[in-house]
Structures are given as structure tokens and as C-alpha cells.
Scaffold this active site. Sequence first.
Site, PDB file in Angstrom:
ATOM      1  N   GLU A 138       0.822  -1.217   0.000  1.00 46.75           N
ATOM      2  CA  GLU A 138       0.000   0.000   0.000  1.00 46.75           C
ATOM      3  C   GLU A 138       0.855   1.266   0.000  1.00 46.75           C
ATOM      4  O   GLU A 138       0.540   2.237  -0.694  1.00 46.75           O
ATOM      5  CB  GLU A 138      -0.970   0.006   1.179  1.00 46.75           C
ATOM      6  CG  GLU A 138      -1.965  -1.155   1.195  1.00 46.75           C
ATOM      7  CD  GLU A 138      -2.794  -1.320  -0.068  1.00 46.75           C
ATOM      8  OE1 GLU A 138      -2.924  -0.367  -0.866  1.00 46.75           O
ATOM      9  OE2 GLU A 138      -3.315  -2.432  -0.278  1.00 46.75           O
ATOM     10  N   HIS A 141       2.144   2.263  -3.347  1.00 51.89           N
ATOM     11  CA  HIS A 141       1.170   3.017  -4.149  1.00 51.89           C
ATOM     12  C   HIS A 141       1.335   4.518  -3.940  1.00 51.89           C
ATOM     13  O   HIS A 141       1.157   5.299  -4.875  1.00 51.89           O
ATOM     14  CB  HIS A 141      -0.272   2.624  -3.783  1.00 51.89           C
ATOM     15  CG  HIS A 141      -0.795   1.447  -4.521  1.00 51.89           C
ATOM     16  ND1 HIS A 141      -0.961   1.420  -5.888  1.00 51.89           N
ATOM     17  CD2 HIS A 141      -1.215   0.236  -4.075  1.00 51.89           C
ATOM     18  CE1 HIS A 141      -1.472   0.249  -6.254  1.00 51.89           C
ATOM     19  NE2 HIS A 141      -1.626  -0.493  -5.170  1.00 51.89           N
TER      20      HIS A 141
END
Length: 161
Positions: A138, A141
Site C-alpha cells: 500500500e 502506491h
Amino acid sequence: MKTLADLLLLGDPRLYETCAPVTEADLPLVAGWVADLDNVMREVRARYGFGRGIAAPQLGIMKRLVYLNIDRPMVLLNPELTEPSDEQFELWDDCMSFPNLLVRVRRHTALTVRYRDEHWQPQTWPVQDGLSELLQHECDHLDGVLCTMRALDAQSFKWKP
């Protein structure tokens, strides 16, 4: 309210951008962003059967925000990964932005994440194994890095029906 149709897919240039920090002035917007992230995660789970976390840029929200919902909802503002373990492991990684593709990657077994919660309070969270891998995915990202860019080699891709 954002829906699955708003999820950015592999190839969208916004997925490769570095996100701006969330500021204290952004706090009134966070609840709306989180509601959108939660809604899309629920739709991905219903359609594809996976989804533990989602990063704001996957919905075109170019801010350093990660939303997790494993045993309870968690909001991580401006997360920073520190103290990565020397030990690593390999796994087939998946991503909501390309739900039918698995990518073989290597991740740190343990690390510490420092972040601010939705009340702007600083938090420190040591994680390992699956949570460590998830947070690395995550947080990548937020820096415009997809797991496709971390593939071990050219044969590290697998289609998932």
C-alpha cells in the site's frame, strides 16, 4: 460516493505518481475519502474475493492515505516505513488495480510503520509477515510504485481466473 467503476486500473498514469502529504487542513476531507475507499474495497471483496487495504491514489485521491480493514477499519495518514528487517520472503502479490493478475515479489518480513491517525495523532505500529507485506504494497502506491515494478523476473506474473 465512489464505486468500483472509479478504481484506477493498470496503465492509468496517475498510479505512477508520487502522492502529496495529507495536511492538517485536509482533515475535514479524510472521512469522505475513507468512506469512498471503504465502499470500493467492499465492492472488490464482493466481486473478486480479496482486499485488505487500499491506497488513496487507487481512486485518484493523490494523497498519502492508506485505508485498511482486516479485523477493524484503520486509517493511516502519511505512513512511513522504518526499520525493515533484513529477512525477506517471496509471495504472489495481488492488487485491486489489476484484480486478475498475480505478481511474484519479495518483501521484508517485519518493519515499523509511523503514521498519523484520523485524529492527527502520531502512531507507531510494528508489523510482521502478512501485515508487513500489505503495508509495503500500500505504501508503494503512495510513491507511484506498483507490484508489477517489483516483480522478481519476467516469469513472475500469473493470471488469476
